[in-house]
Design a protein around this motif. Sequence first.
Motif, PDB file in Angstrom:
ATOM      1  N   TYR A  25     147.524  16.355  57.018  1.00 15.91           N
ATOM      2  CA  TYR A  25     148.880  15.847  57.192  1.00 15.91           C
ATOM      3  C   TYR A  25     148.898  14.415  57.703  1.00 15.91           C
ATOM      4  N   ARG A  26     147.734  13.934  58.142  1.00 17.70           N
ATOM      5  CA  ARG A  26     147.608  12.549  58.613  1.00 17.70           C
ATOM      6  C   ARG A  26     148.458  12.264  59.851  1.00 17.70           C
ATOM      7  N   PHE A  27     148.679  13.272  60.678  1.00 17.36           N
ATOM      8  CA  PHE A  27     149.282  12.978  61.970  1.00 17.36           C
ATOM      9  C   PHE A  27     148.250  12.244  62.820  1.00 17.36           C
ATOM     10  N   SER A  28     148.724  11.359  63.675  1.00 16.01           N
ATOM     11  CA  SER A  28     147.805  10.733  64.619  1.00 16.01           C
ATOM     12  C   SER A  28     147.811  11.545  65.904  1.00 16.01           C
ATOM     13  N   GLN A  31     150.828  10.706  67.960  1.00 16.13           N
ATOM     14  CA  GLN A  31     152.099  11.339  67.609  1.00 16.13           C
ATOM     15  C   GLN A  31     152.205  12.720  68.242  1.00 16.13           C
ATOM     16  N   LEU A  35     154.656  14.261  71.356  1.00 14.71           N
ATOM     17  CA  LEU A  35     155.560  15.399  71.208  1.00 14.71           C
ATOM     18  C   LEU A  35     155.160  16.530  72.163  1.00 14.71           C
ATOM     19  N   ARG A 210     156.744  21.205  68.884  1.00 15.48           N
ATOM     20  CA  ARG A 210     157.504  21.634  67.711  1.00 15.48           C
ATOM     21  C   ARG A 210     157.218  20.695  66.549  1.00 15.48           C
ATOM     22  N   PHE A 211     156.033  20.819  65.996  1.00 21.39           N
ATOM     23  CA  PHE A 211     155.701  19.941  64.876  1.00 21.39           C
ATOM     24  C   PHE A 211     154.898  20.643  63.800  1.00 21.39           C
TER      25      PHE A 211
ATOM     26  N   ARG B  39     161.304  14.017  58.597  1.00 26.83           N
ATOM     27  CA  ARG B  39     160.326  15.054  58.933  1.00 26.83           C
ATOM     28  C   ARG B  39     160.866  16.006  59.986  1.00 26.83           C
ATOM     29  N   HIS B  40     161.548  15.464  60.994  1.00 28.35           N
ATOM     30  CA  HIS B  40     162.108  16.332  62.032  1.00 28.35           C
ATOM     31  C   HIS B  40     163.279  17.145  61.504  1.00 28.35           C
ATOM     32  N   ILE B  43     162.245  20.325  60.069  1.00 29.48           N
ATOM     33  CA  ILE B  43     161.816  21.337  61.028  1.00 29.48           C
ATOM     34  C   ILE B  43     162.994  21.931  61.798  1.00 29.48           C
ATOM     35  N   LEU B  86     150.194   3.109  59.504  1.00 29.03           N
ATOM     36  CA  LEU B  86     150.987   4.086  60.255  1.00 29.03           C
ATOM     37  C   LEU B  86     152.129   4.612  59.390  1.00 29.03           C
ATOM     38  N   ASP B  89     150.978   6.910  56.713  1.00 28.20           N
ATOM     39  CA  ASP B  89     150.742   8.260  57.245  1.00 28.20           C
ATOM     40  C   ASP B  89     152.063   9.008  57.407  1.00 28.20           C
ATOM     41  N   PHE B  90     153.113   8.328  57.832  1.00 35.11           N
ATOM     42  CA  PHE B  90     154.425   8.977  57.928  1.00 35.11           C
ATOM     43  C   PHE B  90     154.833   9.513  56.556  1.00 35.11           C
ATOM     44  N   THR B  92     152.801  10.405  54.079  1.00 31.70           N
ATOM     45  CA  THR B  92     151.964  11.574  53.784  1.00 31.70           C
ATOM     46  C   THR B  92     152.498  12.812  54.506  1.00 31.70           C
ATOM     47  N   GLN B  93     152.868  12.636  55.773  1.00 33.00           N
ATOM     48  CA  GLN B  93     153.386  13.783  56.526  1.00 33.00           C
ATOM     49  C   GLN B  93     154.608  14.373  55.820  1.00 33.00           C
ATOM     50  N   LYS B  96     153.492  16.136  52.536  1.00 37.29           N
ATOM     51  CA  LYS B  96     152.818  17.412  52.799  1.00 37.29           C
ATOM     52  C   LYS B  96     153.792  18.473  53.279  1.00 37.29           C
ATOM     53  N   MET B  97     154.931  18.052  53.785  1.00 35.96           N
ATOM     54  CA  MET B  97     155.936  19.018  54.205  1.00 35.96           C
ATOM     55  C   MET B  97     156.927  19.289  53.090  1.00 35.96           C
TER      56      MET B  97
END
Lengths: 237, 224
Positions: A25-28, A31, A35, A210-211, B39-40, B43, B86, B89-90, B92-93, B96-97
Amino acid sequence: GPTGTHSVPRQEEAQAIDQELFTEYRFSVDQLMELAGLSCATAIAKAYPPSSFTKSQPAVLVVCGPGNNGGDGLVCARHLKMFGYEPTVYYPKRPNKPLFEGLTTQCQKMDIPFLAEFPAEAALIDELYGLVVDAIFGFSFKGAVREPFSSILSTLEHITVPIASIDIPSGWDVEKGKADGLQPDMLISLTAPKKAAMHFAGRYHFLGGRFVPAALQEKYALNLPSYPGTDCVLQLT
Amino acid sequence: SPAPLVQAFPLPSLPRKQPTVLVVCGPAQNGAIGLVCARHLRIFVGIFLPSSSSSSLSSHGPQRCLSATQDYEPTIFYPKRSPDPLYRDFTTQCEKMDIPFLSYLPTEVQLINDAYNAVVDAVLGAEAELGEGRGPCAGILATLKHVRIPIVSLDVPSGWDVEAGSSSGISPDVLVSLMAPKQCARRFLGRQHFVAGRFVPYDVQKKFELNPPKYPGTECVVAL
């Protein structure tokens, strides 16, 4: 509370979920740590609002360990300050990495004191603080507890003010717990409760972090209960 | 940033059957904030009832109605992707969701009105130098000016001059000012104005005379 069973991830699974978040997912780390730390501060504020502190100020001691759990603690301390608490940090073993150096600087620039020494006695902690945040060891912890944390945990086992542990009560086996170890009043499970949470006997168990995307929840059969609305925490007990 | 959207448009209030939201992301930081917002939104789950059941919401708790937990269904339009790692990557996130990325924005606004309940305007922020009529976002903004569904603008209504505002630009229903309202917020005529971005240390607030409003409890947004 939530009904139905959910799969409680074992240590390897919890680590696999994290790895997938980072690689697929490429989260750092930044990040997710932000959270996670925000969740911890939010849960603490819900269970122990500043008005509930009997001391003149809502003073909180945040004890940060040498890894990511300590990083979660630094983020938590910073948000506690924004929420009106007076946090103090003890951070004896600091990794030489920009992430942790940045988090430390953020706290210092917000006038969060960093203690040079850990309070020598449990009674002193009880006198100075209304709550202790245990951000020493997380779900990657294995093996024996090294100093200075062994002595720190011994002291914390004798305090009377409540302890809020981040993800795993420090010193516990991440699956079996530790009957004679730390007995926190609050546990904030990150992402999903771990097996150790089954041994948790305190008053407040919150879920945070919550991620986790729906697809990952399904893949690992986490069956997490729903968070309310836009809240970043869910009270489980 | 998604919290104000949820406060201004709680799921039960949305007119369409599915809680769809279009998030339009520009090429720079404002667009990246839009990606995080999307993204949020994906969720955030609420109790979602079709609008015909809204009257039963008042007499029974949500648990006793036929309902489903449902996340918002964001779709992203992000035509000019930033090369910043950065922000990549956002992206990609979001991918992927399973957040869909449109390959083009319909110029026929009725298509947008029909498909989505609201638009998140994350096109241009306070750093934008070119006004609404020029630059690569001009076409997008021209379309957004004519949508009939509510627009939620992030920080600055895109295309507005950050100080003077705009007399002919887009007209958002909701403005989410980040850290503190910009000067052009004085010209905002929409329904709700929120401040978000609860991370500015006190000494920075004082130094720049930000005077943000007091956030309630642990909330990360405050309605002005």
